[in-house]
Design an enzyme around this catalytic site. Structure first.
Site, PDB file in Angstrom:
ATOM      1  N   HIS A 190      -3.700  -6.978  -2.207  1.00 21.74           N
ATOM      2  CA  HIS A 190      -5.153  -7.112  -2.025  1.00 21.74           C
ATOM      3  C   HIS A 190      -5.878  -5.777  -1.938  1.00 21.74           C
ATOM      4  CE1 HIS A 190      -3.832  -6.400   2.051  1.00 21.74           C
ATOM      5  NE2 HIS A 190      -5.077  -6.253   2.447  1.00 21.74           N
ATOM      6  N   ASP A 191      -5.238  -4.757  -1.367  1.00 15.93           N
ATOM      7  CA  ASP A 191      -5.911  -3.463  -1.190  1.00 15.93           C
ATOM      8  C   ASP A 191      -5.402  -2.398  -2.156  1.00 15.93           C
ATOM      9  OD1 ASP A 191      -7.890  -3.889   0.663  1.00 15.93           O
ATOM     10  OD2 ASP A 191      -6.641  -3.413   2.404  1.00 15.93           O
ATOM     11  N   LYS A 194      -7.329   0.708  -3.225  1.00 17.14           N
ATOM     12  CA  LYS A 194      -7.539   1.874  -2.362  1.00 17.14           C
ATOM     13  C   LYS A 194      -6.848   3.126  -2.890  1.00 17.14           C
ATOM     14  CE  LYS A 194      -8.505  -0.411   2.035  1.00 17.14           C
ATOM     15  NZ  LYS A 194      -7.963  -0.757   3.361  1.00 17.14           N
ATOM     16  N   HIS A 219     -13.198  -0.784  -3.726  1.00 20.81           N
ATOM     17  CA  HIS A 219     -11.754  -0.999  -3.839  1.00 20.81           C
ATOM     18  C   HIS A 219     -11.368  -2.400  -4.317  1.00 20.81           C
ATOM     19  CE1 HIS A 219     -11.723  -2.556   0.395  1.00 20.81           C
ATOM     20  NE2 HIS A 219     -10.665  -3.230  -0.015  1.00 20.81           N
ATOM     21  N   HIS A 243     -11.721 -10.580  -1.370  1.00 23.11           N
ATOM     22  CA  HIS A 243     -11.268 -10.706   0.023  1.00 23.11           C
ATOM     23  C   HIS A 243     -12.247 -10.099   1.044  1.00 23.11           C
ATOM     24  CE1 HIS A 243      -9.537  -6.692  -0.918  1.00 23.11           C
ATOM     25  NE2 HIS A 243      -9.550  -6.469   0.386  1.00 23.11           N
TER      26      HIS A 243
HETATM   27 FE   LIG Z   1      -9.668  -4.592   1.529  1.00 21.78          FE
END
Ligand SMILES: [Fe+2]
Length: 365
Positions: A190-191, A194, A219, A243
């Site tokens: 999900h990240d 980044k 992101h 999200h």
């Molecule tokens: Fe996030």
């Protein structure tokens, strides 16, 4: 402790027969195959004959040493995803950082407690299982996601916990197996966007400037772009992109409202927020599980969260109210029942082929 269903092959590299015997005994209960090498040369010879799933390497392994062996394994396609745990006799921050920089996944100091060693071993083997279930390109993406997590030691095993939390919440909501697989993978990915966020923004303990916040809010879209080339990750893309949306439309990147927000993104979001709240971050202390749930419920009353998802989360909340989430026996039971019912494995996210500063503290940017 979650028990991996597959017997794994673990290599111990240590010049001391006593150390090797102690490690072998400590690992015996896990039921994996354990092989031994006295030196790095012998280790490379064994690995060239048969693949391994994990290497436990003494920092001072004869000939090239532990960090150099890490670099060798990381530089070859056949071994670059094999987890490596370095072991030493005395704590040493410099040696630890050298080992981690060389590609080690973890660092342990003797004497080790059996429970700790087993937990660490099972943890890295779970990650290896996830990688094994994917093709090479997917595996590279998951490694990239892990590298995002590795940039921030405070996150600990956030992705792994989130994969487990969100897929367990999905079970409680009666979601079908393909959705559970997507949630599990979304926990890791999900990240991933980044990677495009500079450290100066990611680790800023204070309030972000308007421009910094604009970069941070990119992101989810960056993450979607990174994963979008992979057909097998199609079901994960809505989770990655959405999200950080909010039920009342005040989230980002698209300002979606209510059911416009993909359900799986709403599910993962609650797990993500809960895990973020219960962990210490540069800008906040770790909150208790009870207080974290209270914050989520208050935010639901404010209109930010999906009330039905939060209700489902509240129902199974006791499962998540442990500091040692990954070894909760109740989660193990849930995982096993899930496996039986759906032919799906919580530990590695695979389905049986035959069955085919301006954000609130709750939002773990
Ligand atoms: Fe996030």
């Amino acid at each position: 402790m979650l028990v991996l269903p597959v017997r794994r092959r673990i290599l111990i590299v240590d010049p001391s027969s006593t150390n090797r015997r102690v490690l072998r005994e400590m690992l015996r209960e896990l039921g994996h195959q354990v092989i031994e090498a006295k030196s790095t040369t012998e280790a490379l010879s064994l690995i060239s004959r048969d693949a391994i799933d994990l290497a436990l390497v003494d920092l001072l392994a004869p000939e090239v040493g532990g960090p150099a062996l890490c670099r060798v394994l990381r530089s070859h396609a056949a071994t670059h995803l094999v987890p490596i745990i370095l072991i030493t006799d005395a704590p040493d921050a410099d040696k630890e950082s050298i080992g981690i920089a060389a590609g080690a996944d973890d660092f342990l100091v003797r004497p080790m407690r059996t429970r700790v060693l087993r937990a660490r071993v099972q943890s890295v083997l779970r990650r290896k299982s996830v990688l094994d279930s994917m093709d090479e390109a997917e595996a590279v993406l998951f490694s990239l996601a892990q590298s995002v997590e590795a940039r921030d030691p405070a996150l600990g095993q956030h992705c792994q916990r989130l994969a487990l939390l969100s897929s367990t919440l999905g079970v409680a909501m009666g979601l079908p197996a393909p959705d559970l697989v997507a949630l599990h993978r979304g926990g890791y990915l999900h990240d991933i966007g980044k990677v495009a966020v500079p450290d100066s923004i990611l680790f800023n303990p204070g309030r972000l400037s308007e421009e910094e916040w604009r970069v941070m809010k990119e992101h989810p879209v960056r993450g979607e772009q990174i994963c979008s080339g992979m057909k097998s990750l199609k079901s994960v893309l809505p989770i990655v992109r959405h999200h950080h949306e909010r039920w009342d439309g005040s989230g980002y990147p698209d300002g979606l409202r209510r059911e416009e927000i993909p359900l799986l993104a709403r599910v993962l979001q609650i797990a993500d927020i809960f895990d973020g709240l219960t962990r210490e971050r540069p800008y906040k202390p770790a909150y208790t599980s009870e207080y974290s749930l209270q914050i989520i419920q208050e935010e639901t009353a404010t209109g930010w969260r999906d009330p039905l998802v939060v209700e489902a989360f509240s129902d199974i909340f006791p499962l998540f109210s442990s500091d040692d989430l990954l070894s909760r026996s109740s989660l193990q039971a849930l995982a096993l029942s899930l496996q039986e019912q759906n032919g799906w494995c919580v530990e590695d996210g695979r389905q049986d082929a035959s069955r085919i500063q301006h954000a609130p503290v709750s939002e773990a940017m």
